[in-house]
Design a protein around this motif. Structure first.
Motif, short mmCIF file in Angstrom:
data_model
loop_
_atom_site.label_atom_id
_atom_site.label_comp_id
_atom_site.label_asym_id
_atom_site.label_seq_id
_atom_site.Cartn_x
_atom_site.Cartn_y
_atom_site.Cartn_z
N PRO A 317 0.81 -1.23 0.00
CA PRO A 317 0.00 0.00 0.00
C PRO A 317 0.84 1.27 0.00
O PRO A 317 0.40 2.30 -0.53
CB PRO A 317 -0.81 -0.13 1.30
N PHE A 318 2.03 1.25 0.60
CA PHE A 318 2.90 2.43 0.57
C PHE A 318 3.21 2.82 -0.88
O PHE A 318 3.21 4.00 -1.24
CB PHE A 318 4.22 2.15 1.31
N ILE A 319 3.49 1.81 -1.70
CA ILE A 319 3.79 2.07 -3.11
C ILE A 319 2.56 2.59 -3.83
O ILE A 319 2.63 3.55 -4.62
CB ILE A 319 4.32 0.78 -3.78
N GLY A 320 1.41 1.98 -3.59
CA GLY A 320 0.18 2.43 -4.23
C GLY A 320 -0.16 3.87 -3.89
O GLY A 320 -0.55 4.66 -4.76
N ILE A 321 0.02 4.24 -2.61
CA ILE A 321 -0.29 5.61 -2.17
C ILE A 321 0.68 6.61 -2.79
O ILE A 321 0.27 7.68 -3.27
CB ILE A 321 -0.23 5.69 -0.63
N LEU A 322 1.97 6.28 -2.80
CA LEU A 322 2.97 7.21 -3.36
C LEU A 322 2.76 7.41 -4.86
O LEU A 322 2.83 8.54 -5.35
CB LEU A 322 4.38 6.68 -3.08
N LEU A 323 2.50 6.32 -5.59
CA LEU A 323 2.29 6.45 -7.03
C LEU A 323 1.01 7.21 -7.35
O LEU A 323 0.97 8.00 -8.30
CB LEU A 323 2.25 5.06 -7.68
N ALA A 324 -0.05 6.97 -6.57
CA ALA A 324 -1.30 7.70 -6.79
C ALA A 324 -1.08 9.19 -6.59
O ALA A 324 -1.60 10.02 -7.36
CB ALA A 324 -2.38 7.18 -5.84
N LEU A 360 -5.83 6.57 6.13
CA LEU A 360 -7.07 5.83 5.92
C LEU A 360 -6.93 4.86 4.75
O LEU A 360 -7.39 3.70 4.82
CB LEU A 360 -8.21 6.81 5.65
N ALA A 361 -6.30 5.29 3.67
CA ALA A 361 -6.11 4.42 2.50
C ALA A 361 -5.23 3.22 2.85
O ALA A 361 -5.51 2.09 2.41
CB ALA A 361 -5.49 5.22 1.35
N TRP A 362 -4.19 3.46 3.65
CA TRP A 362 -3.30 2.36 4.04
C TRP A 362 -4.02 1.34 4.92
O TRP A 362 -3.90 0.13 4.69
CB TRP A 362 -2.09 2.92 4.79
N VAL A 363 -4.76 1.80 5.89
CA VAL A 363 -5.50 0.90 6.78
C VAL A 363 -6.51 0.08 5.99
O VAL A 363 -6.64 -1.15 6.19
CB VAL A 363 -6.20 1.69 7.90
N ALA A 364 -7.23 0.73 5.08
CA ALA A 364 -8.24 0.03 4.29
C ALA A 364 -7.61 -1.01 3.37
O ALA A 364 -8.22 -2.05 3.08
CB ALA A 364 -9.04 1.04 3.46
N ALA A 365 -6.39 -0.77 2.90
CA ALA A 365 -5.72 -1.71 2.01
C ALA A 365 -5.12 -2.89 2.77
O ALA A 365 -5.03 -4.00 2.25
CB ALA A 365 -4.61 -0.99 1.22
N VAL A 366 -4.72 -2.66 4.00
CA VAL A 366 -4.08 -3.71 4.80
C VAL A 366 -5.10 -4.61 5.49
O VAL A 366 -4.93 -5.84 5.53
CB VAL A 366 -3.13 -3.08 5.85
N ALA A 367 -6.15 -4.03 6.03
CA ALA A 367 -7.09 -4.75 6.89
C ALA A 367 -7.64 -6.05 6.29
O ALA A 367 -7.67 -7.08 6.98
CB ALA A 367 -8.25 -3.82 7.28
N PRO A 368 -8.08 -6.08 5.02
CA PRO A 368 -8.66 -7.34 4.49
C PRO A 368 -7.67 -8.49 4.43
O PRO A 368 -8.09 -9.66 4.35
CB PRO A 368 -9.12 -6.93 3.08
N HIS A 369 -6.37 -8.18 4.46
CA HIS A 369 -5.36 -9.23 4.29
C HIS A 369 -4.74 -9.68 5.61
O HIS A 369 -3.88 -10.57 5.61
CB HIS A 369 -4.27 -8.72 3.34
N ILE A 370 -5.13 -9.06 6.70
CA ILE A 370 -4.55 -9.40 8.02
C ILE A 370 -4.81 -10.86 8.40
O ILE A 370 -3.89 -11.55 8.87
CB ILE A 370 -5.08 -8.46 9.11
N THR A 397 -3.96 -6.72 -4.84
CA THR A 397 -5.15 -6.06 -4.30
C THR A 397 -4.81 -4.96 -3.31
O THR A 397 -5.45 -3.89 -3.31
CB THR A 397 -6.06 -7.10 -3.61
N SER A 398 -3.79 -5.16 -2.48
CA SER A 398 -3.43 -4.12 -1.51
C SER A 398 -2.91 -2.87 -2.22
O SER A 398 -3.16 -1.75 -1.78
CB SER A 398 -2.37 -4.64 -0.53
N PHE A 399 -2.23 -3.07 -3.34
CA PHE A 399 -1.75 -1.92 -4.12
C PHE A 399 -2.92 -1.14 -4.71
O PHE A 399 -3.00 0.08 -4.58
CB PHE A 399 -0.82 -2.41 -5.23
N PHE A 400 -3.83 -1.85 -5.39
CA PHE A 400 -4.91 -1.17 -6.09
C PHE A 400 -5.91 -0.53 -5.13
O PHE A 400 -6.46 0.54 -5.42
CB PHE A 400 -5.62 -2.13 -7.04
N ILE A 401 -6.15 -1.17 -3.99
CA ILE A 401 -7.05 -0.56 -3.00
C ILE A 401 -6.47 0.75 -2.50
O ILE A 401 -7.16 1.78 -2.42
CB ILE A 401 -7.29 -1.52 -1.81
N ALA A 402 -5.18 0.74 -2.16
CA ALA A 402 -4.53 1.96 -1.67
C ALA A 402 -4.49 3.04 -2.75
O ALA A 402 -4.74 4.22 -2.48
CB ALA A 402 -3.11 1.63 -1.20
N PHE A 403 -4.18 2.64 -3.98
CA PHE A 403 -4.11 3.59 -5.10
C PHE A 403 -5.48 4.24 -5.33
O PHE A 403 -5.58 5.48 -5.41
CB PHE A 403 -3.65 2.86 -6.36
#
Length: 443
Positions: A317-324, A360-370, A397-403
């Motif tokens: 998700p860090f990568i998805g957020i930075l690229l977005a 918020l974007a990071w938490v939402a991307a991580v939570a489903p995969h915990i 999925t974690s990338f695209f959710i965060a993006f």
């Protein structure tokens, strides 16, 4: 490749680039994650390099195995391996003091030597495996998997391979910022993924081709080379083992110094620049890598490797957020001066130095995969098939959710100062014209 664009075009390091999306204080969370990874992998790679050093010493002096072991078995190592580790550590330490321009030659040597040795080793294994053929690594016809599981195992294998590259990809800006021109970094990165995939194939072929000969799947190169010498202790075998281990030794040094200590040193220096420069940060990374007791971690290698691969759930998700942010939200218009200031008027200050949208974007991307991550760390934990399959897709999925969420949240809650800067730098408008435009946009 694209994760390195902020460094390539704006010459900023990874810790600074994260401030674009997270704010000055919010970026500390991202950087700390990367520092922890650098320390852990530095210790692990140092121990792996020590095993290669032991193989070299054993090829020169076979009598090293006759030394009385005084180290308890529960530590995950013996005296001979510890001697190899100490020798490796002493040899590796001076390379930390080289500047990046000189370290590139070490990278060239390490990459070429490791590649050559791996190709030769795979060729030798396949050419001399005899009538026994490949082991059940690739020749097992009685697979325990049912037909419906095969596609998902394939997806998971791809996901694990991608995950193994995430830690290095995350800090690409630390290296691309030194490029003289964009082509200097774009071309190597565009083709750089191929050797990683080829290396995996060569490794599988080598293990499969030697399984019948040595009676086991020797995934560790150190174990394979040790078995080669133990089976045939002739001088020519020892010479071959030494040069093979030495090639991997060079590769290990270059990988550890450039991939772990330099990145970790850059990240640590960004937190306390007044007291720590990059070189001091590198030294901290090297010595803190010893504190984690890597020999003990690798004694339970299966669980450790699984957990470290699964940790990509938190990194992707860090990568998805930075690229977005860089490509969509900021439209590649970066005000570099505001990335180095604590002034609340800076366009990347957000709310008290933290961008809640990225949180918020990071938490939402991580939570489903915990749940899937917990199952990897503790196999006794059971999860449903759907949750497990979602975890298999986590590297994507974690990338695209965060993006997606980053773009949506910044569209719904835009940062006015950033829009002013983006439009003024894009259209060449005055501040007053931009403010009028934003007012009309907000209506």
């Amino acid at each position: 490749m694209v994760i390195g664009f902020p460094g390539l075009y704006h010459h900023i390091s990874f810790p600074v680039a994260t401030r674009i999306a997270w704010g000055f204080y919010g970026s500390i969370f991202v950087v700390l994650n990367r520092i922890i990874l650098s320390i852990v992998w530095c210790g692990v790679q140092s121990w792996q390099g020590g095993l290669m050093t032991y193989v070299c010493l054993r090829a020169i002096w076979p009598g090293i195995d006759n030394l009385h072991n005084t180290i308890p078995e529960k530590t995950g190592m013996n005296l001979q391996q510890f001697i190899g580790f100490v020798v490796y550590f002493v040899i590796q330490l001076p390379f930390v003091f080289l500047n990046p321009s000189r370290l590139r030659y070490l990278t060239y040597i390490g990459s070429v030597s490791g590649c050559i040795v791996q190709v030769i080793l795979a060729g030798w294994a396949c050419a001399t495996m005899g009538s026994g053929g490949f082991g059940d690594v690739i020749a097992d016809e009685a697979s325990p998997l049912v037909s419906s599981q095969v596609p998902w195992v394939g997806v998971y294998s791809i996901s694990v391979t991608i995950s193994s590259m995430i830690a290095g990809a995350l800090s690409t800006c630390d290296y691309t910022r030194f490029a003289k021109r964009p082509a200097s970094a774009l071309c190597p990165q565009a083709v750089g993924f191929a050797p990683a995939w080829v290396s995996n194939v060569l490794g599988i072929l080598t293990v499969a081709a030697t399984q019948q000969r040595y009676g086991d799947r020797l995934w560790s190169v150190a174990q394979l080379l040790t078995a080669m010498q133990s089976t045939n202790p002739a001088i020519k075998t020892r010479v071959a083992v030494f040069f093979a281990a030495f090639g991997f030794f060079l590769s290990q040094v270059s990988l550890n110094v450039m991939g772990n200590t330099f990145s970790g040193g850059t990240d640590i220096a960004s937190l306390l620049p007044k007291y720590i420069n990059i070189r001091r940060g590198q030294l901290l990374t090297v010595f803190l890598g010893l504190v984690i007791n890597p020999w003990y971690l690798l004694s339970g290698a299966t669980i450790f490797v699984s957990v470290m691969s699964a940790y990509a759930v938190f990194l992707q998700p860090f990568i998805g957020i930075l690229l977005a942010h860089y490509f969509v939200v900021q439209k590649r218009r970066i005000k570099v001066s505001d990335l180095y200031t604590l002034d609340p008027r800076g366009i990347y200050w957000y709310t008290c130095g933290v961008n809640w949208r990225s949180v918020l974007a990071w938490v939402a991307a991580v939570a489903p995969h915990i749940p899937g991550f917990l199952m990897t760390a503790n196999p006794s934990i059971k999860v449903s098939t759907g949750v497990l399959q979602l975890y298999y897709l986590s590297s994507m999925t974690s990338f695209f959710i965060a993006f997606f969420l980053t773009v949506v949240l910044h569209s719904a809650f835009p940062v006015k100062a950033q829009n002013m800067y983006i439009y003024s730098s894009t259209f060449g408008s005055t501040r007053e014209e931009v403010e009028d435009y934003i007012k009309q946009y907000e209506r």
